[in-house]
Design a protein around this motif. Structure first.
Motif: not given
Ligand code: C2E
Ligand code: MG
Ligand code: MG
Ligand code: MG
Length: 279
Positions: A58-60, A119-121, A151-153, A180-182, A201-203
């Protein structure tokens, strides 16, 4: 006349900038109170396997339950929090809350129902000295294993050099996954990606949006899964809204996805897909 116009512009420009600065400070001051008074919430959105739709993680995603203005989405306050440094305590709170919740879910529904919480950082948080150490402490007090946290950066945080990269390396070394987000929207150096502390990698949604269209529109999504596979990373397609997109992504070789098609971000007690995974 040019000088005249320049002057005129300056007169209207200045108050505008002050207003914007004032607006940001006002939001930040209110957010400080919101944090102390418990107005922040964490919503959760499932990340699923494309072949059978089962949740793997899950993404917070933080929300602000404002007493007068209702639920405020992060795009409206994260920038102000970034600029003022308030993102550091806000981000730390989100991390702690998400880890606590993930540990509870794993106890309640078993480890198969939830492999990880993501979790987004923000870059500012990552650059703060001792980030990795504090993360470790958060995991310890939540009773969550490092492997169950991602962790999403952003690409900016990773590729702009400096201490952020060292913190990330340390985080990854003790077993936390890094995403790696976006991905595809920033200024990644594909050459550096090979040696970067990144697992996933989050496309970005912008490439998913048009993946069902012919020709050049789906070519980027195809190239990105190629890079991901080639570097032995995992790819998660973001913002999947239709069954057609899911099918097109699956055909391109994507294995993981996230988006309204599978579930919107919801409060912890409404995330029924985790209990459904047990059946
Ligand atoms: P993000 O990390 O890229 O998160 C994905 C965003 O896309 C979320 O917006 C999510 O609700 C939205 N989304 C997911 N699936 C779909 C879909 O199928 N269609 C559409 N149209 N949108 C979808 P949200 O929750 O408003 O968050 C926006 C951004 O705010 C996040 O983007 C992230 O960058 C930031 N953010 C959220 N929570 C935090 C936090 O705790 N800390 C930090 N630093 N940033 C956060
Ligand atoms: Mg994210
Ligand atoms: Mg994202
Ligand atoms: Mg995005």
């Amino acid at each position: 006349a040019a000088k005249e116009r320049g002057k005129g512009r300056q007169v209207t420009y200045q108050p505008c900038m002050d207003q914007r600065g004032a607006e940001q400070s006002r939001i930040a001051a209110e957010l400080r109170v919101a944090l102390d008074e418990g107005q922040l919430r964490v919503f959760y959105q499932p990340i699923v396997r494309l072949d059978d739709g089962r949740p793997v993680g899950v993404e917070a995603l933080v929300r602000w339950q404002h007493p007068e203005r209702g639920m405020i989405r992060p795009d409206l306050f994260i920038p102000a929090a970034e600029r003022t440094g308030l993102i550091v305590p806000v981000g730390q709170w989100v991390l702690a809350e998400a880890c606590r919740q993930a540990a509870q879910w794993r106890r309640e529904f078993g480890p198969d129902a939830l492999q990880y919480v993501s979790v987004n950082v923000s870059p500012r948080q990552l650059r703060e000295a001792g980030f990795a150490g504090r993360l470790r402490e958060v995991l310890r007090s939540a009773g969550l294993a490092p492997a169950n946290l991602m962790v999403e950066v952003t690409e900016t945080a990773v590729f702009d050099g400096g201490s952020a990269l060292d913190e990330l390396r340390e985080v990854q070394r003790f077993g936390v996954q890094v995403a790696l987000d976006d991905f595809g929207t920033g200024h990644s150096s594909l050459g550096l990606l090979r040696t970067c502390p990144v697992d996933v990698l989050k496309v970005d949604k912008s490439f998913v949006d048009r993946v069902t269209e012919a020709g050049e529109h789906s070519v980027i999504a195809e190239a990105l899964i190629g890079i991901s596979d080639g570097l032995r990373l995992r790819a998660v397609a973001e913002g999947v809204e239709t069954a057609e997109q899911a099918e097109a992504l699956r055909r391109l070789g994507y294995r993981y996805a996230q988006g309204y098609h599978y579930g919107r971000p919801v409060p912890a007690d409404e995330l029924t897909s985790l209990t459904a995974a047990l059946r």
